[in-house]
Design a protein around this motif. Structure first.
Motif, PDB file in Angstrom:
ATOM      1  N   ALA A   3      -5.140   1.026 -70.266  1.00 19.59           N
ATOM      2  CA  ALA A   3      -4.559   1.321 -71.586  1.00 19.59           C
ATOM      3  C   ALA A   3      -3.080   0.949 -71.680  1.00 19.59           C
ATOM      4  N   ILE A   4      -2.764  -0.312 -71.420  1.00 18.31           N
ATOM      5  CA  ILE A   4      -1.390  -0.794 -71.586  1.00 18.31           C
ATOM      6  C   ILE A   4      -1.345  -1.742 -72.778  1.00 18.31           C
ATOM      7  N   ASP A   5      -0.164  -1.861 -73.370  1.00 18.62           N
ATOM      8  CA  ASP A   5       0.014  -2.710 -74.549  1.00 18.62           C
ATOM      9  C   ASP A   5       0.902  -3.883 -74.169  1.00 18.62           C
ATOM     10  N   ILE A   6       0.296  -5.084 -74.009  1.00 19.18           N
ATOM     11  CA  ILE A   6       1.063  -6.261 -73.623  1.00 19.18           C
ATOM     12  C   ILE A   6       0.606  -7.479 -74.426  1.00 19.18           C
ATOM     13  N   ASP A   7       1.431  -8.490 -74.420  1.00 23.68           N
ATOM     14  CA  ASP A   7       1.076  -9.762 -75.044  1.00 23.68           C
ATOM     15  C   ASP A   7       0.179 -10.505 -74.052  1.00 23.68           C
ATOM     16  N   ILE A   8      -1.118 -10.463 -74.282  1.00 26.37           N
ATOM     17  CA  ILE A   8      -2.081 -11.010 -73.320  1.00 26.37           C
ATOM     18  C   ILE A   8      -1.940 -12.522 -73.161  1.00 26.37           C
ATOM     19  N   ASP A   9      -1.753 -13.229 -74.268  1.00 22.10           N
ATOM     20  CA  ASP A   9      -1.662 -14.681 -74.180  1.00 22.10           C
ATOM     21  C   ASP A   9      -0.427 -15.118 -73.391  1.00 22.10           C
ATOM     22  N   PHE A  10       0.714 -14.519 -73.687  1.00 22.57           N
ATOM     23  CA  PHE A  10       1.943 -14.867 -72.959  1.00 22.57           C
ATOM     24  C   PHE A  10       1.796 -14.498 -71.492  1.00 22.57           C
ATOM     25  N   SER A  11       1.237 -13.325 -71.228  1.00 21.71           N
ATOM     26  CA  SER A  11       1.072 -12.861 -69.853  1.00 21.71           C
ATOM     27  C   SER A  11       0.159 -13.776 -69.053  1.00 21.71           C
ATOM     28  N   ALA A  12      -0.921 -14.237 -69.687  1.00 19.99           N
ATOM     29  CA  ALA A  12      -1.859 -15.125 -68.997  1.00 19.99           C
ATOM     30  C   ALA A  12      -1.199 -16.454 -68.649  1.00 19.99           C
ATOM     31  N   ASN A  13      -0.418 -17.001 -69.576  1.00 19.05           N
ATOM     32  CA  ASN A  13       0.296 -18.243 -69.299  1.00 19.05           C
ATOM     33  C   ASN A  13       1.323 -18.056 -68.191  1.00 19.05           C
ATOM     34  N   LEU A  14       1.976 -16.907 -68.186  1.00 13.88           N
ATOM     35  CA  LEU A  14       2.966 -16.624 -67.143  1.00 13.88           C
ATOM     36  C   LEU A  14       2.302 -16.492 -65.776  1.00 13.88           C
ATOM     37  N   ILE A  15       1.177 -15.794 -65.710  1.00 13.45           N
ATOM     38  CA  ILE A  15       0.451 -15.639 -64.446  1.00 13.45           C
ATOM     39  C   ILE A  15      -0.031 -16.998 -63.945  1.00 13.45           C
ATOM     40  N   ALA A  16      -0.513 -17.834 -64.858  1.00 11.64           N
ATOM     41  CA  ALA A  16      -0.982 -19.173 -64.471  1.00 11.64           C
ATOM     42  C   ALA A  16       0.133 -19.973 -63.813  1.00 11.64           C
ATOM     43  N   TYR A  17       1.365 -19.739 -64.249  1.00 14.53           N
ATOM     44  CA  TYR A  17       2.507 -20.444 -63.645  1.00 14.53           C
ATOM     45  C   TYR A  17       2.965 -19.770 -62.359  1.00 14.53           C
ATOM     46  N   ILE A  18       2.992 -18.442 -62.357  1.00 15.63           N
ATOM     47  CA  ILE A  18       3.409 -17.714 -61.155  1.00 15.63           C
ATOM     48  C   ILE A  18       2.523 -18.071 -59.967  1.00 15.63           C
ATOM     49  N   VAL A  19       1.242 -18.255 -60.225  1.00 18.66           N
ATOM     50  CA  VAL A  19       0.292 -18.536 -59.151  1.00 18.66           C
ATOM     51  C   VAL A  19       0.660 -19.805 -58.377  1.00 18.66           C
ATOM     52  N   VAL A  20       1.254 -20.788 -59.042  1.00 15.61           N
ATOM     53  CA  VAL A  20       1.592 -22.042 -58.351  1.00 15.61           C
ATOM     54  C   VAL A  20       2.996 -22.014 -57.747  1.00 15.61           C
ATOM     55  N   PHE A  21       3.677 -20.894 -57.847  1.00 18.74           N
ATOM     56  CA  PHE A  21       5.066 -20.791 -57.382  1.00 18.74           C
ATOM     57  C   PHE A  21       5.230 -21.202 -55.919  1.00 18.74           C
ATOM     58  N   LEU A  22       4.356 -20.725 -55.051  1.00 19.98           N
ATOM     59  CA  LEU A  22       4.511 -20.990 -53.621  1.00 19.98           C
ATOM     60  C   LEU A  22       4.363 -22.464 -53.277  1.00 19.98           C
ATOM     61  N   ALA A  23       3.596 -23.189 -54.081  1.00 21.59           N
ATOM     62  CA  ALA A  23       3.469 -24.632 -53.848  1.00 21.59           C
ATOM     63  C   ALA A  23       4.723 -25.364 -54.294  1.00 21.59           C
ATOM     64  N   LEU A  24       5.351 -24.877 -55.359  1.00 27.78           N
ATOM     65  CA  LEU A  24       6.496 -25.569 -55.931  1.00 27.78           C
ATOM     66  C   LEU A  24       7.825 -25.138 -55.319  1.00 27.78           C
ATOM     67  N   ARG A  25       7.907 -23.899 -54.834  1.00 25.02           N
ATOM     68  CA  ARG A  25       9.158 -23.403 -54.257  1.00 25.02           C
ATOM     69  C   ARG A  25       9.010 -22.951 -52.804  1.00 25.02           C
ATOM     70  N   GLY A  26       7.848 -23.168 -52.238  1.00 26.76           N
ATOM     71  CA  GLY A  26       7.599 -22.707 -50.871  1.00 26.76           C
ATOM     72  C   GLY A  26       8.495 -23.350 -49.824  1.00 26.76           C
ATOM     73  N   TRP A  27       9.045 -24.536 -50.150  1.00 27.22           N
ATOM     74  CA  TRP A  27       9.933 -25.227 -49.214  1.00 27.22           C
ATOM     75  C   TRP A  27      11.137 -24.359 -48.845  1.00 27.22           C
ATOM     76  N   ASN A  28      11.499 -23.431 -49.723  1.00 29.63           N
ATOM     77  CA  ASN A  28      12.664 -22.571 -49.490  1.00 29.63           C
ATOM     78  C   ASN A  28      12.270 -21.232 -48.895  1.00 29.63           C
ATOM     79  N   LEU A  29      10.969 -21.070 -48.591  1.00 25.39           N
ATOM     80  CA  LEU A  29      10.470 -19.785 -48.079  1.00 25.39           C
ATOM     81  C   LEU A  29       9.629 -19.983 -46.827  1.00 25.39           C
ATOM     82  N   LYS A  30       9.910 -21.038 -46.069  1.00 25.08           N
ATOM     83  CA  LYS A  30       9.082 -21.396 -44.919  1.00 25.08           C
ATOM     84  C   LYS A  30       9.081 -20.335 -43.836  1.00 25.08           C
ATOM     85  N   SER A  31      10.164 -19.590 -43.715  1.00 20.03           N
ATOM     86  CA  SER A  31      10.253 -18.576 -42.660  1.00 20.03           C
ATOM     87  C   SER A  31       9.505 -17.296 -43.011  1.00 20.03           C
TER      88      SER A  31
END
Length: 224
Positions: free
Chosen positions: A170-198
Motif C-alpha cells: 500500500a504505497i503511493d508511487i509513480d509506477i511508470d517513472f519507477s519502472a524506468n528508473l529500475i530498468a536503468y539502475i539494473v545496468v549500473f554495474l555494467a556501466l560503472r563497475g570499472w570503478n568498483l572492482k575492489s
C-alpha cells in the motif's frame, strides 16, 4: 520455455519478419541461425567495435559463408538489431530458469528479479556495454522497434512487479517513472563497475537491491 517467456519471444518475431527479409521457411531454423550470427558477431564486435568490423569478419566468426549469412540477414544493422533481441531474450530466459514467475509473494518476487537481473548484467557486462555504446548506430527502422520492445518487455516487466508490490504494501508511487528508473539502475554495474572492482559483486548486488526497495518505499522481505 514457459508460456510467458514463449510469448516474450514471439513478440519479436513479427518485427523480425517485417524488418529482416528472410527466405528460410522454418522459424526455428531462422532463430538458430540468427543466434549463431549474433554469437559470432559479438566475439568480433567486443574486440573491434561495430564500425570497424566487416560483414566478412562476422560471417567467419559465425562459421558461415557470406552467401549463407545473407540468407538470414541483409546488413550489419540487422546484426545490431538482433543483438538487442538476444540481450532481452537471454535476460528473460535467466528469470524463467530461476523460476521467478513461480513466486507468489509480490515483494519477494521483485527482490528475486532484481537479484537475478543484477547478476545477469554483471555476467554479461561486455554485451551491455556494447549495446549502450553502439546503439546510436541502429538504423531508424530498427531503433523504433528496439525502443518499443524495451518498453514492452523490459520496462513493462518492472512496471508489473512494482505495481503488484505497491498493492501488497500500500504505497503511493509513480509506477511508470519507477519502472524506468529500475530498468536503468539494473545496468549500473555494467556501466560503472570499472570503478568498483575492489567491491565483491555480492555486496554490490545486496546494496543495490536494498537501495531500490528504499527508493520505492518498500520493505524487503524478511529472511529466516
Amino acid at each position: 520455455m514457459s508460456k510467458k517467456s514463449d510469448s516474450f519471444e514471439r513478440c519479436w518475431e513479427g518485427h523480425i519478419e517485417e524488418l529482416i527479409k528472410i527466405s528460410a521457411k522454418k522459424a526455428s531454423a531462422v532463430e538458430s541461425k540468427h543466434r549463431q550470427i549474433v554469437e559470432g558477431a559479438c566475439r568480433v564486435f567486443f574486440k573491434k567495435g561495430f564500425h570497424p568490423t566487416s560483414m566478412r569478419e562476422i560471417a567467419e566468426a559465425a562459421g558461415m559463408s557470406m552467401g549463407q549469412m545473407y540468407h538470414y540477414i541483409s546488413s550489419k544493422d540487422d546484426v545490431l538489431f538482433l543483438i538487442h533481441k538476444h540481450m532481452q531474450t537471454s535476460w528473460y530466459q535467466r528469470l524463467t530458469d530461476a523460476e521467478i514467475e513461480e513466486i507468489d509473494d509480490a515483494t519477494k518476487k521483485l527482490e528475486s528479479a532484481l537479484k537475478e537481473s543484477l547478476v545477469f548484467i554483471v555476467e554479461n557486462k561486455d554485451l551491455i556495454q556494447f549495446i549502450y555504446t553502439e546503439s546510436k548506430y541502429l538504423a531508424k527502422n530498427h531503433l523504433k522497434v528496439v525502443l518499443e520492445m524495451d518498453n514492452r518487455n523490459v520496462v513493462e516487466y518492472w512496471r508489473d512487479l512494482i505495481r503488484n508490490a505497491s498493492k501488497q504494501q500500500a504505497i503511493d508511487i509513480d509506477i511508470d517513472f519507477s519502472a524506468n528508473l529500475i530498468a536503468y539502475i539494473v545496468v549500473f554495474l555494467a556501466l560503472r563497475g570499472w570503478n568498483l572492482k575492489s567491491r565483491p559483486v555480492r555486496d554490490s548486488v545486496e546494496f543495490m537491491v536494498d537501495f531500490s526497495f528504499k527508493g520505492l518505499g518498500l520493505s524487503r522481505p524478511r529472511t529466516l
